[in-house]
Design a protein around this motif. Structure first.
Motif, mmCIF file in Angstrom:
data_model
loop_
_atom_site.group_PDB
_atom_site.id
_atom_site.type_symbol
_atom_site.label_atom_id
_atom_site.label_comp_id
_atom_site.label_asym_id
_atom_site.label_seq_id
_atom_site.Cartn_x
_atom_site.Cartn_y
_atom_site.Cartn_z
ATOM 1 N N ASP A 158 35.148 3.811 6.228
ATOM 2 C CA ASP A 158 36.170 3.154 6.135
ATOM 3 C C ASP A 158 37.408 4.051 5.958
ATOM 4 O O ASP A 158 38.182 4.751 5.067
ATOM 5 C CB ASP A 158 36.302 1.310 6.016
ATOM 6 N N GLY A 159 38.899 3.517 6.336
ATOM 7 C CA GLY A 159 40.005 4.093 6.392
ATOM 8 C C GLY A 159 40.620 3.028 6.475
ATOM 9 O O GLY A 159 41.259 2.318 6.798
ATOM 10 N N LEU A 160 42.001 3.648 5.446
ATOM 11 C CA LEU A 160 43.621 2.798 5.554
ATOM 12 C C LEU A 160 44.782 3.886 5.679
ATOM 13 O O LEU A 160 44.641 4.347 4.912
ATOM 14 C CB LEU A 160 43.161 1.613 4.611
ATOM 15 N N ALA A 169 41.980 7.284 14.229
ATOM 16 C CA ALA A 169 40.453 7.617 13.592
ATOM 17 C C ALA A 169 39.421 6.629 13.670
ATOM 18 O O ALA A 169 38.544 7.109 14.136
ATOM 19 C CB ALA A 169 41.038 7.664 12.462
ATOM 20 N N GLU A 170 40.458 5.470 13.728
ATOM 21 C CA GLU A 170 38.796 4.432 14.396
ATOM 22 C C GLU A 170 38.793 4.798 16.042
ATOM 23 O O GLU A 170 37.337 4.773 16.104
ATOM 24 C CB GLU A 170 39.765 3.368 14.075
ATOM 25 N N ARG A 171 39.684 5.008 16.584
ATOM 26 C CA ARG A 171 39.002 5.548 18.218
ATOM 27 C C ARG A 171 38.338 6.760 18.168
ATOM 28 O O ARG A 171 37.486 6.774 18.892
ATOM 29 C CB ARG A 171 40.778 6.033 19.159
ATOM 30 N N GLU A 176 34.799 4.368 10.396
ATOM 31 C CA GLU A 176 33.856 3.008 11.334
ATOM 32 C C GLU A 176 34.999 2.220 11.500
ATOM 33 O O GLU A 176 35.066 1.504 12.559
ATOM 34 C CB GLU A 176 32.789 2.507 9.856
ATOM 35 N N ARG A 177 35.584 1.904 10.368
ATOM 36 C CA ARG A 177 36.553 0.378 10.528
ATOM 37 C C ARG A 177 38.722 0.911 9.995
ATOM 38 O O ARG A 177 38.375 1.993 9.129
ATOM 39 C CB ARG A 177 36.837 -0.757 9.511
ATOM 40 N N GLY A 178 39.350 1.282 10.711
ATOM 41 C CA GLY A 178 40.541 1.733 10.501
ATOM 42 C C GLY A 178 41.276 0.081 9.998
ATOM 43 O O GLY A 178 41.509 -0.586 11.111
ATOM 44 N N TYR A 179 42.140 0.270 8.722
ATOM 45 C CA TYR A 179 42.916 -0.747 8.400
ATOM 46 C C TYR A 179 43.972 -0.042 8.460
ATOM 47 O O TYR A 179 44.647 0.422 7.398
ATOM 48 C CB TYR A 179 42.764 -1.416 6.711
ATOM 49 N N ARG A 180 44.965 -0.930 8.900
ATOM 50 C CA ARG A 180 46.730 -0.986 8.872
ATOM 51 C C ARG A 180 47.297 -1.628 8.426
ATOM 52 O O ARG A 180 47.542 -2.354 8.252
ATOM 53 C CB ARG A 180 47.165 0.056 10.333
ATOM 54 N N GLY A 181 47.578 -0.858 7.017
ATOM 55 C CA GLY A 181 48.425 -1.892 6.326
ATOM 56 C C GLY A 181 48.913 -1.080 5.010
ATOM 57 O O GLY A 181 48.519 0.148 4.810
#
Length: 361
Positions: A158-160, A169-171, A176-181
């Protein structure tokens, strides 16, 4: 200019720059002083009030207006930007660096560093050869995660990030999962979820590194690992090259933590440091980058929306001529970096980064 227009790569660069110029002109109308917080009189790491000025410089990459100061704490050695950028300053100086006008250039640069990313992923193998879940904080466009999957094919990455790069990155399937914040704000929902949390050249961008470390402790499961890589302010190159040392990267880099300080803070947070590396994370570009920055500083500016007007033909010609004359020096810097200095970087004390692996107890 709309967000859609900013990301439209079919628009000519000159037209994009011209469309952005009114906004920058308005931002700079009152001068850059509003982009800074009040100057601190104590160290943000240990609270000591014995501060000395280590560096004064300008923006050597984008050449946006402003002057920046790095102070060093005589008590613990922590180096930090003082006065620090305000929220408005962070927005102004980050704008068009990682995104907008700079998105493609930086994306191409980061996307081509496969060997470096493999080395980062492999540094975990001795401590956990098969982590199931990995969170990369400050992941950008997720290029590290894409390469790390080849090293650790059974691991879910996963990325943040606080930029929209993590959504890309998620697209693109790099995470697998992108967290923005902001990581500290998101950490409660990620509590004890990850076998590994990595922060590669992320802490130096944070306004509060200690808060980021506490967020990492929350996200790493007991027995899991935290992997950190940051510029080394104790590198001899930091002193010898002065403002031309690329890792100073003003004004984006706000904090430079000596390795002893980071080890101590991780121990206080309930981690055990199981590895410390200096030679492996060294990026052999110091001399090349110093020459490039000096040439770029001396040359007439390329067009940018924060300039009052685009450069004329004569200035463009002079810029090209200066860089052409500097090619032999750039080649010499590259050869010295890669073949003379790199094998001896740790022994000479010039490694420009260090890496720590810590286990959460």
């Amino acid at each position: 200019m709309s967000d859609e227009t900013e990301h439209d790569t079919n628009i000519r660069p000159g037209d994009r720059i011209a469309a952005l110029r009114p906004r920058y002109r308005a931002d700079l109308a009152a001068g850059p002083d509003r982009f800074f917080e009040p100057r601190r009189t104590d160290c943000p790491w240990c609270g000591c009030d014995r501060l000395t000025t280590r560096l004064r410089t300008t923006d050597l990459l984008q050449h946006k207006p402003g002057r920046f100061v790095l102070d060093r704490c005589e008590g613990c050695g922590h180096t930090f930007q003082n006065p620090r950028l305000s929220a408005a300053g962070l927005e102004f100086y980050y704008r068009d660096f990682y995104d907008g006008l700079g998105e493609k250039k930086l994306g191409d640069t980061f996307g081509g560093r496969t060997k470096m990313y493999r080395g980062r992923a492999e540094s975990m193998l001795a401590h956990d050869s098969g982590p199931k879940t990995w969170l990369d904080v400050g992941t950008g466009h997720g290029h590290f995660c894409a390469v790390a999957k080849e090293v650790l094919p059974g691991t879910s990455f996963d990325g943040l990030d606080f930029t929209d790069g993590v959504e890309l990155a998620e697209r693109e399937g790099r995470v697998e999962r992108g967290y923005r914040g902001a990581f500290p704000d998101l950490a409660p929902e990620l509590a004890a979820r990850y076998d590994v949390v990595s922060m590669f050249h992320y802490l130096e961008h944070s306004t509060d590194p200690d808060r980021e470390l506490r967020a990492a402790r929350e996200a790493v499961r007991p027995g899991g690992h935290l992997l950190i890589e940051v510029p080394d302010p104790e590198s001899r190159y930091a002193r010898l090259l002065g403002r031309w040392w690329l890792p100073w990267l003003q004004p984006q880099h706000l904090h430079f933590v000596p390795v002893a300080n980071l080890r101590e803070r991780l121990t206080d947070l309930g981690f055990t440091v199981v590895a410390e590396q200096h030679a492996e994370p060294h990026d052999p570009v110091d001399l090349l980058a110093a020459v490039w920055l000096a040439l770029d500083r001396a040359a007439p500016r390329e067009d940018a929306p924060w300039l009052p007007e685009p450069p004329g033909a004569l200035r463009r010609t002079l810029r090209a001529a200066l860089f052409l004359a500097g090619v032999p020096v750039l080649i010499a810097g590259t050869l010295l970096d890669r073949f003379a200095v790199r094998p001896l970087s740790h022994r000479l004390g010039v490694s420009n980064a260090y890496r720590i692996v810590a286990r959460r107890d």
